[in-house]
Design a protein around this motif. Structure first.
Motif, PDB file in Angstrom:
ATOM      1  N   ALA A   1       0.831  -1.201   0.000  1.00 36.44           N
ATOM      2  CA  ALA A   1       0.000   0.000   0.000  1.00 36.44           C
ATOM      3  C   ALA A   1       0.868   1.254   0.000  1.00 36.44           C
ATOM      4  O   ALA A   1       0.550   2.246  -0.671  1.00 36.44           O
ATOM      5  N   VAL A   2       1.954   1.228   0.746  1.00 34.58           N
ATOM      6  CA  VAL A   2       2.870   2.375   0.772  1.00 34.58           C
ATOM      7  C   VAL A   2       3.492   2.583  -0.601  1.00 34.58           C
ATOM      8  O   VAL A   2       3.536   3.710  -1.120  1.00 34.58           O
TER       9      VAL A   2
ATOM     10  N   ASP B   1       6.198   7.677  -3.132  1.00 32.90           N
ATOM     11  CA  ASP B   1       7.435   7.462  -3.878  1.00 32.90           C
ATOM     12  C   ASP B   1       8.457   6.671  -3.055  1.00 32.90           C
ATOM     13  O   ASP B   1       9.654   6.710  -3.327  1.00 32.90           O
ATOM     14  N   ALA B   2       7.985   5.964  -2.050  1.00 30.33           N
ATOM     15  CA  ALA B   2       8.863   5.207  -1.158  1.00 30.33           C
ATOM     16  C   ALA B   2       9.714   4.188  -1.916  1.00 30.33           C
ATOM     17  O   ALA B   2       9.237   3.555  -2.862  1.00 30.33           O
ATOM     18  N   ARG B   3      10.952   4.026  -1.445  1.00 26.80           N
ATOM     19  CA  ARG B   3      11.823   2.968  -1.957  1.00 26.80           C
ATOM     20  C   ARG B   3      12.168   1.967  -0.861  1.00 26.80           C
ATOM     21  O   ARG B   3      12.818   0.953  -1.123  1.00 26.80           O
TER      22      ARG B   3
ATOM     23  N   ALA C   1      -3.466   7.580   8.105  1.00 26.82           N
ATOM     24  CA  ALA C   1      -2.576   8.181   9.107  1.00 26.82           C
ATOM     25  C   ALA C   1      -1.293   8.710   8.472  1.00 26.82           C
ATOM     26  O   ALA C   1      -0.668   9.644   8.990  1.00 26.82           O
ATOM     27  N   LEU C   2      -0.892   8.132   7.348  1.00 23.31           N
ATOM     28  CA  LEU C   2       0.335   8.545   6.672  1.00 23.31           C
ATOM     29  C   LEU C   2       0.142   9.736   5.743  1.00 23.31           C
ATOM     30  O   LEU C   2       1.129  10.259   5.215  1.00 23.31           O
TER      31      LEU C   2
ATOM     32  N   THR D   1       5.002   0.650  14.741  1.00 23.02           N
ATOM     33  CA  THR D   1       5.305   1.790  13.890  1.00 23.02           C
ATOM     34  C   THR D   1       5.484   1.358  12.442  1.00 23.02           C
ATOM     35  O   THR D   1       5.771   0.183  12.158  1.00 23.02           O
ATOM     36  N   ILE D   2       5.353   2.323  11.528  1.00 21.95           N
ATOM     37  CA  ILE D   2       5.746   2.095  10.149  1.00 21.95           C
ATOM     38  C   ILE D   2       6.268   3.415   9.592  1.00 21.95           C
ATOM     39  O   ILE D   2       5.684   4.479   9.832  1.00 21.95           O
ATOM     40  N   THR D   3       7.399   3.355   8.918  1.00 24.45           N
ATOM     41  CA  THR D   3       7.998   4.527   8.292  1.00 24.45           C
ATOM     42  C   THR D   3       8.496   4.140   6.914  1.00 24.45           C
ATOM     43  O   THR D   3       8.738   2.962   6.633  1.00 24.45           O
TER      44      THR D   3
END
Length: 245
Positions: A112-113, A118-120, A174-175, A188-190
């Protein structure tokens, strides 16, 4: 030169060579060098999360993206046992394209992220202080300006069972406008542009949670908090932080 098959007297093909071939171990799929290097970094990051106390056993998970390939830690395998041969990868639909180990049960959150940002790289932990904060408040109070490094006040995503699409949906809300959040009664998730950045954000989030819990535990005193304007000022200053190449 390949050995030709021979016909037997009754017209059947000689199966001796087939038996020899079948007895050989299957050839492993060729893994692109960039994926192999990224896997090594991913495993190192996962092991670091245990060493730094952000994860106990296999309770967290890490992923990294290269092109349309997402490498992920496998489900239920201690990180110190992972080898280059254990590389586990899926495409953006979740279809497994590398390895035979089952991907992390939290794959829906990771994908989903990647589909919406643009997460890597993505890091998920069950860090103690962050998880404690997640059961107390709907948002981490602005106790430190490093919240700006995550995009603003860190929200808590409502609880949902792990590994579900529902949890992934709560997390995405939430993000919004953030690069990290807390998961209620969970962890947590980052995410970041690199594994290093995603991990540093996780570590900073855990530190801020520990800071707030420590400060708020002093009897008779209430921690002073930053204003949104003060946080916005820091956000602008952080844009020019670090070395320029």
């Amino acid at each position: 030169m390949a050995e030709p098959r021979r016909n037997t007297a009754d017209g059947r093909q000689d199966t001796q060579r087939d038996a020899r071939t079948a007895s050989r171990p299957e050839a492993r799929p060729v893994v692109p060098q960039d994926a192999a290097r990224l896997w090594a970094d991913l495993v190192e990051t996962a092991r670091r999360s245990v060493t730094d106390g952000l994860v106990v056993g296999t309770s967290g998970n890490v992923s990294a993206r290269t092109g349309d390939l997402v490498l992920v830690t496998p489900s239920g395998v201690p990180y110190d046992r992972l080898t280059p041969a254990d590389i586990t990868g899926v495409d953006l639909t979740g279809r497994q394209v590398l390895g035979t180990l089952v991907p992390t049960s939290e794959l829906p959150m990771h994908l989903a992220v990647y589909r919406t940002t643009d997460a890597r790289a993505v890091v998920h932990t069950h860090a103690v202080h962050a998880t404690a904060v997640s059961v107390l408040v709907p948002e981490l109070p602005l106790v430190h300006y490093m919240a700006a490094a995550l995009g603003g006040p860190v929200r808590v995503a409502p609880y949902a069972a792990y590994g579900t699409d529902e949890l992934a949906e709560h997390m995405l809300r939430a993000l919004a406008g953030r690069s990290g959040c807390l998961l209620q009664n969970h962890g947590t998730i980052t995410y970041g542009a690199t594994l290093g950045q995603a991990y540093d954000r996780t570590a900073q989030l855990e530190w801020m949670c520990r800071l707030w819990l420590t400060a708020s535990s002093v009897p008779g005193l209430t921690p002073s908090l930053l204003t949104e304007a003060q946080l916005a000022e820091v956000g602008e200053r952080l844009k020019g932080y670090g070395q320029r190449r």
